[in-house]
Design a protein around this motif. Sequence first.
Motif, mmCIF file in Angstrom:
data_model
loop_
_atom_site.group_PDB
_atom_site.id
_atom_site.type_symbol
_atom_site.label_atom_id
_atom_site.label_comp_id
_atom_site.label_asym_id
_atom_site.label_seq_id
_atom_site.Cartn_x
_atom_site.Cartn_y
_atom_site.Cartn_z
ATOM 1 N N ILE A 71 9.698 1.622 -16.167
ATOM 2 C CA ILE A 71 9.762 0.476 -15.251
ATOM 3 C C ILE A 71 9.757 0.956 -13.805
ATOM 4 C CG2 ILE A 71 11.237 -1.417 -14.450
ATOM 5 C CD1 ILE A 71 12.177 -1.763 -17.326
ATOM 6 N N GLY A 72 10.519 2.011 -13.534
ATOM 7 C CA GLY A 72 10.553 2.559 -12.182
ATOM 8 C C GLY A 72 9.193 3.054 -11.734
ATOM 9 N N ALA A 73 8.480 3.707 -12.670
ATOM 10 C CA ALA A 73 7.145 4.214 -12.343
ATOM 11 C C ALA A 73 6.184 3.060 -12.065
ATOM 12 C CB ALA A 73 6.621 5.067 -13.494
ATOM 13 N N ALA A 74 6.274 1.998 -12.882
ATOM 14 C CA ALA A 74 5.401 0.840 -12.680
ATOM 15 C C ALA A 74 5.675 0.172 -11.333
ATOM 16 C CB ALA A 74 5.599 -0.158 -13.816
ATOM 17 N N ALA A 75 6.948 0.065 -10.953
ATOM 18 C CA ALA A 75 7.306 -0.544 -9.669
ATOM 19 C C ALA A 75 6.769 0.294 -8.511
ATOM 20 C CB ALA A 75 8.815 -0.699 -9.570
ATOM 21 N N CYS A 76 6.873 1.618 -8.629
ATOM 22 C CA CYS A 76 6.384 2.503 -7.558
ATOM 23 C C CYS A 76 4.863 2.421 -7.435
ATOM 24 C CB CYS A 76 6.813 3.945 -7.845
ATOM 25 S SG CYS A 76 8.594 4.234 -7.654
ATOM 26 N N VAL A 77 4.180 2.355 -8.588
ATOM 27 C CA VAL A 77 2.723 2.250 -8.568
ATOM 28 C C VAL A 77 2.294 0.946 -7.906
ATOM 29 C CG1 VAL A 77 0.670 1.974 -10.031
ATOM 30 C CG2 VAL A 77 2.336 3.764 -10.528
ATOM 31 N N SER A 78 2.988 -0.150 -8.238
ATOM 32 C CA SER A 78 2.625 -1.447 -7.657
ATOM 33 C C SER A 78 2.799 -1.442 -6.147
ATOM 34 C CB SER A 78 3.468 -2.558 -8.283
ATOM 35 O OG SER A 78 4.836 -2.411 -7.924
ATOM 36 N N ALA A 79 3.866 -0.788 -5.675
ATOM 37 C CA ALA A 79 4.089 -0.714 -4.223
ATOM 38 C C ALA A 79 3.046 0.191 -3.566
ATOM 39 C CB ALA A 79 5.499 -0.204 -3.940
ATOM 40 N N ALA A 80 2.720 1.317 -4.220
ATOM 41 C CA ALA A 80 1.765 2.271 -3.653
ATOM 42 C C ALA A 80 0.359 1.696 -3.606
ATOM 43 C CB ALA A 80 1.773 3.562 -4.468
ATOM 44 N N ALA A 81 0.070 0.741 -4.502
ATOM 45 C CA ALA A 81 -1.278 0.171 -4.559
ATOM 46 C C ALA A 81 -1.674 -0.471 -3.239
ATOM 47 C CB ALA A 81 -1.362 -0.847 -5.696
ATOM 48 N N LEU A 88 -8.222 2.843 1.355
ATOM 49 C CA LEU A 88 -9.561 2.821 0.780
ATOM 50 C C LEU A 88 -10.478 1.838 1.514
ATOM 51 C CD1 LEU A 88 -8.792 2.994 -3.065
ATOM 52 C CD2 LEU A 88 -9.737 4.804 -1.601
ATOM 53 N N PHE A 89 -9.902 0.692 1.934
ATOM 54 C CA PHE A 89 -10.702 -0.310 2.635
ATOM 55 C C PHE A 89 -10.777 -0.039 4.145
ATOM 56 C CE2 PHE A 89 -9.740 -2.710 -1.231
ATOM 57 C CZ PHE A 89 -11.004 -3.210 -1.532
ATOM 58 N N GLY A 90 -10.190 1.066 4.573
ATOM 59 C CA GLY A 90 -10.273 1.444 5.976
ATOM 60 C C GLY A 90 -9.424 0.605 6.912
ATOM 61 N N LEU A 91 -8.445 -0.056 6.387
ATOM 62 C CA LEU A 91 -7.587 -0.898 7.221
ATOM 63 C C LEU A 91 -6.576 -0.065 7.999
ATOM 64 C CD1 LEU A 91 -6.960 -3.821 4.683
ATOM 65 C CD2 LEU A 91 -8.628 -3.726 6.546
ATOM 66 N N PHE A 92 -6.118 1.025 7.406
ATOM 67 C CA PHE A 92 -5.192 1.944 8.054
ATOM 68 C C PHE A 92 -5.170 3.226 7.240
ATOM 69 C CE2 PHE A 92 -2.824 -1.026 5.347
ATOM 70 C CZ PHE A 92 -2.293 -0.169 4.411
ATOM 71 N N SER A 93 -4.556 4.251 7.785
ATOM 72 C CA SER A 93 -4.499 5.529 7.070
ATOM 73 C C SER A 93 -3.173 5.667 6.327
ATOM 74 C CB SER A 93 -4.643 6.688 8.063
ATOM 75 O OG SER A 93 -3.521 6.739 8.925
ATOM 76 N N ILE A 94 -3.222 6.443 5.266
ATOM 77 C CA ILE A 94 -1.990 6.707 4.507
ATOM 78 C C ILE A 94 -0.972 7.418 5.391
ATOM 79 C CG2 ILE A 94 -1.023 8.058 2.612
ATOM 80 C CD1 ILE A 94 -3.452 7.429 0.965
ATOM 81 N N GLU A 95 -1.449 8.322 6.271
ATOM 82 C CA GLU A 95 -0.539 9.053 7.151
ATOM 83 C C GLU A 95 0.238 8.093 8.046
ATOM 84 O OE1 GLU A 95 -3.674 9.737 6.648
ATOM 85 O OE2 GLU A 95 -3.548 11.675 5.592
ATOM 86 N N ARG A 96 -0.448 7.080 8.582
ATOM 87 C CA ARG A 96 0.237 6.110 9.448
ATOM 88 C C ARG A 96 1.251 5.290 8.637
ATOM 89 N NH1 ARG A 96 0.586 3.269 13.934
ATOM 90 N NH2 ARG A 96 0.753 0.993 13.849
#
Length: 497
Positions: A71-81, A88-96
Amino acid sequence: MTLAALIAGLFAFVAVLRGLKVQRHALDAIGVAQEAVGVIADPDLTDEVKERHVQRAALSLLRSFVILLAIGAAACVSAAAFVIGGDLFGLFSIERAMGIATSWPFILWSTVGAVGLWLVLARVGGQGQAAEAASTADEMPYSALDKALHNFAFASPERQLALSSIEDKVWRRTIEAVQAERPVFVTSLPRAGTTILLELLAGQGEFASATYRNMPFTMAPLLWGQFSRVFRKTGAKAERAHGDGIAVDFDSPEAFEEMIWMAFWPGHYGKARIGLWTAADRKPDFEAFLARHMRKIVAGKSGAFRYVSKDNANIARLPLLAAAFPDAQVVIPIRNPAAQVASLMRQHRRFCELHARDRFARQYMEGIGHFEFGAALRPIAFPGAPEDAGGAEHADYWLRYWIAAYNHVLATAPGGAVFVDHDALSARPTDHLPLLAEALGVGDRTAFLAASETFRAPKPSPELPGASPLLMRRATALHRALLARALRMTTRERKVV
């Protein structure tokens, strides 16, 4: 855009945790652990039974761990998505995004927001589900987390005393400013009407009593009351586990004073029975503690200035109470012995069944010092009383106990004790409530007398199959002697009525 994605990820994280019922799985795991600890500590079980139970508990905990990890892994994946998608869509960078996510303002406010969101969702999800009333404490409607908290509190009297000591320092001025004048101790054998008298008195503005909200840290009512406000429960009144028609909720008064006696006199509580107290058993530290405790309870109710409690075991220590608290009043309701014994037997059977199917039910009762029924039964060592719980399924057991207890009461009750005829009060409350109000010096007589509607006339005295005629005659004679000390209307008052 970056902040919006992080907030959306936070919402997704909380939503997945709730959707996959992480709380239920976590509480299940706590429940398994709590049950295992209870089994290990149970002296009635063999080592083989304990070993089998612990092995099953270990497998169950491993399963719960895997589920919670998933469950914890699924919650983290949903947030990371949301973050990965934005990149991926170029809206912002992961670093930012990571730079904002690891900043202390975001960590602080996201934590507050997540907790708030969780509570809101929990509240919405709970709409339409009537919260169990606290009275059902006897029915044990507790979650696994509640049970673990209660066992933690019950496990160590020293822990409770330490919290009370902290409370003494934090609320020192408040406690010192309160006077618990003329406290009232309601006591008798169970099923004599002590609960209805406690509710009657606690319902008056001048009296304050411990309530279910003081659980489980009953010796620190101010400290625990302040802390528990964050997750305080509400609920409509419901009939308590005794099945006697008395409805209570979290704000109803209840008997928790015995926990203090157990903390200061652990040697009186044997495995089979409870010892007696005498006036020579005085302890200055106990008396100071209970006096402070009374003031704390009074401080918790606006407008109150008197303390009232119900403790059935106080009939085992009447001389000590009179010596330690000379300004206190002891109220002792007296009930027809056949009716009371029948009720005692019924409750004993009821709690034997409850304790057989719910181990925590017994732990709860023993934790708060209720040793009157079921598997928790430990009779008080009145002269002539049963020495253990053996034979408690028979009427003669309870008749012998009734006779021994009230013979002791007659011999040791202080001269100022207020004996109340429970049957007469229930049948004619408008006649007898004024007598009780006068005896206790109740201030608001109008409000006190208005409670007459809560009383119901007693049912005809039941038969006790298999009861010894000799014991019944002794009990009847003793009942007459007790009623001779009870509050009574004068001949003139009866003529006026």
